[in-house]
Design an enzyme around this catalytic site. Sequence first.
Site, PDB file in Angstrom:
ATOM      1  N   LYS A 181       0.875  -1.174   0.000  1.00  0.00           N
ATOM      2  CA  LYS A 181       0.000   0.000   0.000  1.00  0.00           C
ATOM      3  C   LYS A 181       0.913   1.224   0.000  1.00  0.00           C
ATOM      4  O   LYS A 181       1.425   1.638   1.039  1.00  0.00           O
ATOM      5  CB  LYS A 181      -0.882  -0.016   1.248  1.00  0.00           C
ATOM      6  CG  LYS A 181      -2.214   0.692   1.096  1.00  0.00           C
ATOM      7  CD  LYS A 181      -2.122   2.182   0.828  1.00  0.00           C
ATOM      8  CE  LYS A 181      -1.827   3.005   2.038  1.00  0.00           C
ATOM      9  NZ  LYS A 181      -1.591   4.430   1.738  1.00  0.00           N
ATOM     10  N   GLU A 256       9.422   1.557  11.267  1.00  0.00           N
ATOM     11  CA  GLU A 256      10.478   2.565  11.122  1.00  0.00           C
ATOM     12  C   GLU A 256       9.789   3.913  11.161  1.00  0.00           C
ATOM     13  O   GLU A 256       9.051   4.266  10.245  1.00  0.00           O
ATOM     14  CB  GLU A 256      11.240   2.322   9.812  1.00  0.00           C
ATOM     15  CG  GLU A 256      12.579   3.020   9.796  1.00  0.00           C
ATOM     16  CD  GLU A 256      12.481   4.407   9.223  1.00  0.00           C
ATOM     17  OE1 GLU A 256      12.177   5.345  10.005  1.00  0.00           O
ATOM     18  OE2 GLU A 256      12.709   4.569   8.009  1.00  0.00           O
ATOM     19  N   CYS A 290      13.785  10.113   6.953  1.00  0.00           N
ATOM     20  CA  CYS A 290      13.651   9.588   8.319  1.00  0.00           C
ATOM     21  C   CYS A 290      14.955   9.765   9.068  1.00  0.00           C
ATOM     22  O   CYS A 290      14.981  10.054  10.251  1.00  0.00           O
ATOM     23  CB  CYS A 290      13.209   8.134   8.311  1.00  0.00           C
ATOM     24  SG  CYS A 290      13.832   7.184   6.937  1.00  0.00           S
ATOM     25  N   GLU A 386      10.184  15.724  15.380  1.00  0.00           N
ATOM     26  CA  GLU A 386      10.597  15.462  13.998  1.00  0.00           C
ATOM     27  C   GLU A 386       9.842  16.455  13.106  1.00  0.00           C
ATOM     28  O   GLU A 386       8.627  16.361  12.927  1.00  0.00           O
ATOM     29  CB  GLU A 386      10.246  14.030  13.587  1.00  0.00           C
ATOM     30  CG  GLU A 386      10.706  13.760  12.166  1.00  0.00           C
ATOM     31  CD  GLU A 386      10.380  12.362  11.669  1.00  0.00           C
ATOM     32  OE1 GLU A 386       9.199  12.000  11.644  1.00  0.00           O
ATOM     33  OE2 GLU A 386      11.317  11.645  11.291  1.00  0.00           O
TER      34      GLU A 386
HETATM   35  O1  TXE Z   1       2.468   9.960   7.850  1.00  0.00           O
HETATM   36  P1  TXE Z   1       1.637   8.614   8.040  1.00  0.00           P
HETATM   37  P2  TXE Z   1       2.085  11.309   7.073  1.00  0.00           P
HETATM   38  C1  TXE Z   1       6.381  11.543   9.671  1.00  0.00           C
HETATM   39  C2  TXE Z   1       6.833  12.963   9.429  1.00  0.00           C
HETATM   40  C3  TXE Z   1       5.616  13.597   8.829  1.00  0.00           C
HETATM   41  C4  TXE Z   1       4.506  12.891   9.553  1.00  0.00           C
HETATM   42  C5  TXE Z   1       3.162  12.871   8.870  1.00  0.00           C
HETATM   43  O2  TXE Z   1       7.151  13.554  10.658  1.00  0.00           O
HETATM   44  O3  TXE Z   1       5.579  14.979   9.047  1.00  0.00           O
HETATM   45  O4  TXE Z   1       4.965  11.567   9.692  1.00  0.00           O
HETATM   46  O5  TXE Z   1       3.243  12.277   7.564  1.00  0.00           O
HETATM   47  C6  TXE Z   1      -0.272   5.199   5.717  1.00  0.00           C
HETATM   48  N1  TXE Z   1      -3.299   2.510   8.866  1.00  0.00           N
HETATM   49  N2  TXE Z   1       6.831  10.633   8.637  1.00  0.00           N
HETATM   50  O6  TXE Z   1       0.757  11.835   7.542  1.00  0.00           O
HETATM   51  O7  TXE Z   1       0.214   8.904   8.388  1.00  0.00           O
HETATM   52  C7  TXE Z   1      -0.280   6.343   4.718  1.00  0.00           C
HETATM   53  O8  TXE Z   1      -1.263   6.131   3.732  1.00  0.00           O
HETATM   54  C8  TXE Z   1      -2.376   2.086   7.997  1.00  0.00           C
HETATM   55  C9  TXE Z   1       8.113  10.009   8.859  1.00  0.00           C
HETATM   56  O9  TXE Z   1       2.203  11.090   5.626  1.00  0.00           O
HETATM   57  O10 TXE Z   1       2.393   7.805   9.014  1.00  0.00           O
HETATM   58  C10 TXE Z   1       1.146   6.252   4.186  1.00  0.00           C
HETATM   59  O11 TXE Z   1       1.214   5.213   3.224  1.00  0.00           O
HETATM   60  N3  TXE Z   1      -1.649   2.915   7.238  1.00  0.00           N
HETATM   61  C11 TXE Z   1       8.312   8.848   7.976  1.00  0.00           C
HETATM   62  C12 TXE Z   1       1.955   5.855   5.444  1.00  0.00           C
HETATM   63  O12 TXE Z   1       1.000   5.273   6.335  1.00  0.00           O
HETATM   64  C13 TXE Z   1      -1.869   4.241   7.364  1.00  0.00           C
HETATM   65  C14 TXE Z   1       7.859   8.996   6.576  1.00  0.00           C
HETATM   66  C15 TXE Z   1       2.637   7.019   6.157  1.00  0.00           C
HETATM   67  O13 TXE Z   1       1.651   7.936   6.587  1.00  0.00           O
HETATM   68  C16 TXE Z   1      -2.815   4.748   8.265  1.00  0.00           C
HETATM   69  C17 TXE Z   1       6.570   9.663   6.476  1.00  0.00           C
HETATM   70  C18 TXE Z   1      -3.570   3.821   9.038  1.00  0.00           C
HETATM   71  N4  TXE Z   1      -4.476   4.207   9.918  1.00  0.00           N
HETATM   72  C19 TXE Z   1       6.129  10.477   7.491  1.00  0.00           C
HETATM   73  N5  TXE Z   1      -2.798   6.098   8.198  1.00  0.00           N
HETATM   74  C20 TXE Z   1       9.668   8.207   8.059  1.00  0.00           C
HETATM   75  N6  TXE Z   1       9.878   7.345   9.058  1.00  0.00           N
HETATM   76  O14 TXE Z   1      10.527   8.407   7.231  1.00  0.00           O
HETATM   77  C21 TXE Z   1      -1.873   6.424   7.273  1.00  0.00           C
HETATM   78  N7  TXE Z   1      -1.309   5.301   6.757  1.00  0.00           N
END
Ligand code: TXE
Length: 484
Positions: A181, A256, A290, A386
């Site tokens: 996904k 992660e 990250c 972060e």
């Molecule tokens: O993250 P999400 P977002 C951090 C970074 C950023 C913040 C928000 O600080 O500002 O997260 O980003 C999927 N069940 N990182 O809102 O929500 C979503 O569709 C299952 C750090 O984009 O965590 C996407 O594919 N999946 C990070 C993925 O999760 C769900 C990289 C990430 O989204 C879901 C990205 C749910 N309930 C953001 N809700 C890193 N570690 O590098 C969302 N998703």
Amino acid sequence: MSTDLPLWFDPSKCLIGGHWVAPAGGGTLPLYDPSTGARIGEIARGTADDIDAAVQAAETARHGPWARLSAAERGRILLRLGQLVTERVDDLARIEALDVGKPLKQARADAVALARYCEFYGGAADKLMGDTIPYLDGYTVYTLREPHGVTGHIVPWNYPMQIIGRSVGAALATGNTCVLKPAEDACLTALAFADMAKAAGLPDGVLNVVPGLGAEAGAALTSHPGIHHISFTGSVGTGVMVQQAAAQNVVPVTLELGGKSPQIVFDDADLEAALPFLVNAGVQNCGQTCSASSRILVHRSIHDQLLERMSARYAALRVGPAMDDLDVGPLISAKQQEIVSGYLNQGADLEIAGRAQLGDMPAGGYYVPPTLFSGVTADHALAQSEIFGPVQVVIPFDDEDQAVQIANGTDYGLVASVWTQNGARQMRLARRVRAGQIFINNYGAGGGVELPFGGMGKSGHGREKGFEALYGFTTLKTVAAFHG
Ligand code: TXE
């Protein structure tokens, strides 16, 4: 769909069981170019029904020809896939640059890394071995490393190709089947990769891709009873939900969840060598990494000198649209722009030690000025959260103990670096600093296909990348044979 996108597949469809199919609900989501804010197309809005179909396809596939392939044959498919990715590096880079907003050279580096993951895991597939264990007289005992089964992969938008490479690559090498996904903001290269995997000879249903919203497709995937392992990269909040959902089905997860990674600069550091790493690790991919280094801890005696030199580098940064291929592009979305701008506002009481000029940007693009703050206390929001934007803070320290205390003083523990010529200090800090990766006199934001990677604390658990990832994508069976 924008003609600038060299797509050879239809992104308003999902790839399930080897077939391109419209999502069951018929929905689509808008696709925006972060560099301009322009709407450039539509992607599939997969929902629980599509996830269910994908899990069933993966379940069927894991009992099909895939189950009978030798490890070497699985490896060969991955090697072929790596070759196909290499042949299309320029197309993939262009797609990613338009979709994610990253400068073309960074998108290209991601595509090259994706090929490298396929090579690495293709080569590793037939080298994962069990043990023989000395036991009681009359027994032969050995262990088998078996695939989990159907693995779920939830991938964010910041490095889609690299994160797909590290998680799907390792899952396939070990004989799992996958439901991927990708993020709603960046799913194009996931679909491209799955299409190439088909062309490389991956049997139908072994890799399925369902784009869609996190709360819909993502949540359906993590709570699906047919999933046997979940790997998730994203925010802490969503990671907690993923782990809770997986717990209901007693399924292992690899999380992660980002970081607040420090670089610690001692007074004997080679500053000339350190400077590019100090700044690049904060602004690469517009800070949406990250393992971005968002905290620079510096010995007080060289604080002012370092600040001056970093600030000159900030002033020289060129920001602009992804296709202009400058140093820094836009953020991924209007939402991320709002989040990062909020943090910049929280820094209103701080000194801006360095800032890049934005110049004449496309009006609708999601740009923020890369900014270096000084005079920051270790407990300030900008030194704790972060930010996921091109923002760094500089914090002075007086001695080694204080440096370690500040370095370890956040909820996170993903990556850290130590800049010093003192060998004993290098070794001490490598042990004392809490992080899954420690770099000495360098910093590898996002890099290192071969290097095990993962977090401590709220940066997550489990290890990806390198050979270590193969253990995470297998489950261990012990066989005790009595033969007298
Ligand atoms: O993250 P999400 P977002 C951090 C970074 C950023 C913040 C928000 O600080 O500002 O997260 O980003 C999927 N069940 N990182 O809102 O929500 C979503 O569709 C299952 C750090 O984009 O965590 C996407 O594919 N999946 C990070 C993925 O999760 C769900 C990289 C990430 O989204 C879901 C990205 C749910 N309930 C953001 N809700 C890193 N570690 O590098 C969302 N998703």
